[in-house]
Structures are given as structure tokens and as C-alpha cells.
Motif scaffolding. Structure first.
Motif, short mmCIF file in Angstrom:
data_model
loop_
_atom_site.label_atom_id
_atom_site.label_comp_id
_atom_site.label_asym_id
_atom_site.label_seq_id
_atom_site.Cartn_x
_atom_site.Cartn_y
_atom_site.Cartn_z
N ARG A 50 0.85 -1.21 0.00
CA ARG A 50 0.00 0.00 0.00
C ARG A 50 0.88 1.25 0.00
NH1 ARG A 50 -0.82 4.62 3.54
NH2 ARG A 50 -3.01 5.18 3.49
N ASP A 51 1.93 1.23 0.85
CA ASP A 51 2.77 2.42 0.98
C ASP A 51 3.70 2.63 -0.22
OD1 ASP A 51 1.76 3.38 3.35
OD2 ASP A 51 3.08 2.15 4.59
N LEU A 52 4.09 1.52 -0.87
CA LEU A 52 5.03 1.65 -1.99
C LEU A 52 4.34 1.82 -3.34
CD1 LEU A 52 7.17 0.67 0.08
CD2 LEU A 52 8.19 -0.61 -1.78
N SER A 61 -7.14 -2.77 -5.09
CA SER A 61 -6.99 -4.08 -4.44
C SER A 61 -5.53 -4.54 -4.57
CB SER A 61 -7.93 -5.09 -5.10
OG SER A 61 -7.59 -6.40 -4.72
N ILE A 62 -5.06 -5.22 -3.53
CA ILE A 62 -3.66 -5.67 -3.53
C ILE A 62 -3.61 -7.17 -3.26
CG2 ILE A 62 -1.41 -5.49 -2.37
CD1 ILE A 62 -2.32 -2.70 -1.36
N TRP A 63 -2.77 -7.88 -4.02
CA TRP A 63 -2.42 -9.26 -3.68
C TRP A 63 -0.94 -9.29 -3.35
CZ3 TRP A 63 -4.62 -12.47 -8.41
CH2 TRP A 63 -6.03 -12.56 -8.28
N ALA A 64 -0.57 -10.02 -2.32
CA ALA A 64 0.84 -10.25 -2.02
C ALA A 64 1.07 -11.76 -2.00
CB ALA A 64 1.21 -9.63 -0.68
N VAL A 65 2.06 -12.20 -2.73
CA VAL A 65 2.36 -13.63 -2.83
C VAL A 65 3.81 -13.85 -2.42
CG1 VAL A 65 2.50 -15.59 -4.40
CG2 VAL A 65 0.76 -13.82 -4.78
N PRO A 66 4.08 -14.74 -1.47
CA PRO A 66 5.49 -15.01 -1.14
C PRO A 66 6.23 -15.46 -2.41
CG PRO A 66 4.00 -16.14 0.40
CD PRO A 66 3.15 -15.58 -0.70
N LEU B 42 9.50 4.52 3.55
CA LEU B 42 8.36 5.05 2.81
C LEU B 42 7.10 5.06 3.67
CD1 LEU B 42 9.09 3.59 -0.66
CD2 LEU B 42 8.14 5.85 -0.30
N GLY B 43 6.92 4.02 4.49
CA GLY B 43 5.74 3.97 5.35
C GLY B 43 5.71 5.13 6.32
N VAL B 134 -9.73 11.28 9.24
CA VAL B 134 -10.05 10.06 10.00
C VAL B 134 -9.66 8.81 9.19
CG1 VAL B 134 -12.45 9.70 9.26
CG2 VAL B 134 -11.78 9.11 11.57
N LYS B 135 -9.78 8.89 7.87
CA LYS B 135 -9.41 7.74 7.04
C LYS B 135 -7.90 7.53 7.09
CE LYS B 135 -12.99 9.06 3.89
NZ LYS B 135 -13.09 9.89 2.68
N GLU B 136 -7.17 8.63 6.98
CA GLU B 136 -5.71 8.53 7.04
C GLU B 136 -5.28 7.96 8.38
OE1 GLU B 136 -4.85 12.47 4.23
OE2 GLU B 136 -4.77 12.68 6.41
N THR B 137 -5.93 8.45 9.45
CA THR B 137 -5.51 8.07 10.80
C THR B 137 -5.81 6.60 11.08
OG1 THR B 137 -5.99 10.34 11.43
CG2 THR B 137 -5.64 8.77 13.21
N ARG B 138 -6.89 6.08 10.51
CA ARG B 138 -7.18 4.65 10.69
C ARG B 138 -6.02 3.82 10.16
NH1 ARG B 138 -12.89 5.35 9.04
NH2 ARG B 138 -13.79 5.80 11.06
N TYR B 139 -5.49 4.24 9.02
CA TYR B 139 -4.35 3.51 8.47
C TYR B 139 -3.11 3.68 9.34
CZ TYR B 139 -0.92 1.41 5.57
OH TYR B 139 0.08 0.58 5.14
N HIS B 140 -2.88 4.91 9.83
CA HIS B 140 -1.71 5.15 10.69
C HIS B 140 -1.72 4.20 11.89
CE1 HIS B 140 -1.76 9.63 9.22
NE2 HIS B 140 -1.44 8.78 8.27
N LEU B 141 -2.89 4.06 12.50
CA LEU B 141 -2.98 3.21 13.70
C LEU B 141 -2.79 1.74 13.31
CD1 LEU B 141 -3.39 2.92 16.72
CD2 LEU B 141 -5.86 2.81 16.34
#
Lengths: 105, 255
Positions: A50-52, A61-66, B42-43, B134-141
Motif C-alpha cells: 500500500r505504501d510503496l 486491491s492488492i495481492w501479495a504472494v510469497p 516510505l511507510g 479520519v481515514k488517514e488516521t485509521r491507516y496510521h494506527l
């Protein structure tokens, strides 16, 4: 495996495992491979993905596969696997006349 | 003039929210280039950017309420430490990665409980900012709680360090819920939720996360800090010196 390559692999074993990431851009489309990342568990893999890979609204939607779970063909088999198809042009559906009404082919 | 005493109540309340987001965002951004893995870099930066984005909306609004023509940049970069109204916890140093995560869980849960209730504020601007945040913060937590779980329920070493960080930072949480005249005034006007409600929601989040992470909740102590009144720990000055340097050295600089 030689002792030498074992040594070189040692630090890599301490790294987080690799995951392959697939993103669906919009509902109705398929998940496409976008890259890979390191994560120590499945939850982290999804969060890192999600972050990258969705910072600019790239997906819904995201899938992650080892990566270790993926069975891949051996590049050494490429000749035997893929070249025999090269001269079999009759396998392409190009010998039909497509009616002009058909727009999706 | 000291805005923390004489400026309108709503201005000061909005600064409390905005300064929390700004100072915490600045702290998190110190990790950029230093996080334990590229993915964490990045996170953390994403969370920092969300927080700075919230701060921009809130400080711009504070400037409008104040009505002296100051914009978000002037309010962020040209106020002195005593005029910053963030809770003291937000300015505490990053420490090791685990300590950053503990601080983040405590404040993510606080912001989440607060923003959830601010979405029904009688102040339409605050309600709109809260609905986005609130949406952003839900992800932060989700992110920070996930890490606290791994560290608390991880190795002996990571558990001990997470527990130590929790003990060190816990005393700063008292301030979050201690309602002063401004908090009560805002709650009576229906602009802010009662801090009692925010505390119950925060307790639920925190107790759940701590139990899962096998960490012990430290006891509350009577001693409290007053960053939200402009009385800060020694750490805020250094943070502001770094954050404000460019605007102080080259007034009006833009990029």
C-alpha cells in the motif's frame, strides 16, 4: 552448493522474505504484477505494498504472494519450451475474416 | 502578544489540533533516509506527509479565524515555541524505532478517537477536515499497532525495549485528556467532543493493542505536562529550529 556460496547467502537469510505484489487498478480489471518488496509477515507485505505501490491512486486491491511460492520455468528450458511455437503461425486466429461489427477482437 | 492567552478560543483550539499534526509529522520525517528498511522509510514518510497535510488545512483555518492575514506558512514557520499548542508527547524525540512506534500508537489512537468525534462538530470546517483525516488516521494506527504487536510479542529484547519506551512516554498521555477551560468551552459549544469520551475510546484502542502486544499498561501518575498551553519540554525548541531554519534565514523564501 559450495561452501563459498553458502557464506554469501548467509546474510540474505536474515533479511525479510520477498513478496511479489499484484495491484488491481480498477474494479473489473485483473491484478497486474507491479514489483516485489521485503516484509516479515503477510500483514506487513500488504501494508508495504500500500505504501510503496498505491501512493498515487494506482489501485483498489492488492495481492501479495510469497516469492518462494511461485513456481517458475527454468530459463535453460526456454529453447525447448518456447521456440517450437515460433513457426506454427496457424495457431493464430488470423485466417478468419472478422465481420466489421466485431470490435472487441 | 501571546496568542495562547489573548487570541480567540477557536483559534487556539484549532492550533492544538494543527500543531499536534505538524510537530508529529516533523518528528516522523526525521526518519527519512534512516529507517531500518527502505519499505519502512516510505511507510513513515507517508504517515508524516498525511500529518503535514492535516496541519496545513488546520493552520490555514486558524489563520482565517485569527483574521490578521497570516497564512499556513507564517503560522507554521514564524511562531515561537511558547505559541505552539501541541501536546508535549508529540515533540518527544524519536529514540529507537520502537520508541517512535510507541509514541505513534499512543497518538494515532488519540487522533483517531478525536477525529471520529470531530466529524460531527458544529464547526463545518473542522468536521470536513476530520472527515478526511479520519481515514488517514485509521491507516496510521493499523501500521503502528502492527509494529507494536511485532515488537511487544517479538523477542525478549524487543519486548523489553518496547515496555521501557511505554513506561517513559506514558506520563505524557495524562495531558491529552486533562480538560482545561478551553477544552470545556469548545465542548459546550458543540465544536469539540468531551475529552472524557475521547479517553474512553482511546482506552479501548490502547488496551486492545497492549494486550495483543503482551505489554503492561503503566499506571497513571498525577504529574502532567502543559504543551497544549504553550509550556513545552526542552525538545520542541530544537525541532522548531530545524523546521523553521529556512524561513528564518531567508524570510519569504519559496520553492
Amino acid at each position: 552448493m559450495s561452501a563459498d556460496s553458502n557464506e554469501r547467502n548467509a546474510p540474505a537469510e536474515r533479511e525479510w522474505p520477498l513478496f511479489e505484489i499484484f495491484i488491481r487498478a480498477r474494479g473489473g480489471l485483473d491484478h497486474k504484477h507491479v514489483g516485489s518488496l521485503h516484509a516479515c509477515d503477510a500483514r506487513m507485505a500488504i501494508e508495504h505494498a500500500r505504501d510503496l505501490y498505491t501512493r498515487r491512486e494506482e489501485g483498489v486491491s492488492i495481492w501479495a504472494v510469497p516469492s518462494a511460492s511461485i513456481v517458475a520455468s527454468d530459463p535453460e528450458d526456454a529453447e525447448a519450451f518456447f521456440e517450437p511455437a515460433r513457426d506454427k503461425i496457424y495457431r493464430h486466429p488470423t485466417f478468419y475474416d472478422i465481420p466489421p461489427e466485431v470490435k472487441t477482437l | 502578544m501571546n496568542p495562547s492567552r489573548e487570541a480567540p478560543a477557536l483559534y487556539r483550539y484549532v492550533l492544538r489540533l494543527g500543531d499536534l499534526a505538524l510537530v508529529l509529522g516533523q518528528r516522523l520525517s526525521e526518519w527519512v533516509g534512516h529507517a531500518p528498511a527502505l519499505e519502512e522509510d516510505l511507510g513513515l514518510a507517508n504517515t508524516a506527509l498525511d500529518l503535514v497535510g492535516q496541519a496545513r488545512l488546520l493552520l490555514a483555518y486558524a489563520g482565517e479565524i485569527e483574521g490578521r492575514g497570516r497564512g499556513e506558512d507564517e503560522i507554521a514557520f514564524l511562531r515561537d515555541q511558547g505559541q505552539y499548542l501541541n501536546p508535549t508527547l508529540a515533540e518527544q524525540p524519536n529514540g529507537d524505532f520502537g520508541e517512535t512506534i510507541v509514541r505513534q500508537v499512543l497518538l494515532d489512537a488519540f487522533q483517531l478517537a478525536l477525529y471520529e468525534r470531530l466529524t460531527s462538530s458544529r464547526d463545518a470546517r473542522l468536521a470536513a477536515v476530520a472527515a478526511k483525516a479520519v481515514k488517514e488516521t485509521r491507516y496510521h494506527l493499523r501500521y503502528s499497532a502492527g509494529w507494536l504487536l511485532r515488537l511487544g510479542d517479538g523477542t525478549e529484547e524487543s519486548h523489553a525495549r518496547a515496555q521501557r519506551s511505554l513506561e517513559r512516554l506514558w506520563p505524557y498521555t495524562v495531558e491529552l485528556f486533562e480538560a482545561d477551560a478551553l477544552d470545556r468551552d469548545m465542548a459546550e459549544q458543540g465544536i469539540a467532543p468531551s475529552l472524557e469520551d475521547v479517553r474512553s475510546a482511546w482506552n479501548r484502542h490502547i488496551d486492545e493493542v497492549l494486550a495483543e502486544a503482551t505489554l503492561a499498561r503503566p499506571p497513571d501518575r498525577p504529574f502532567t505536562w502543559f504543551g497544549k498551553r504553550g509550556e513545552h519540554s526542552e525538545h520542541l525548541g530544537y525541532l522548531l529550529a530545524e523546521m523553521q531554519y529556512t524561513q528564518r534565514a531567508y524570510p519569504g523564501a519559496r520553492w
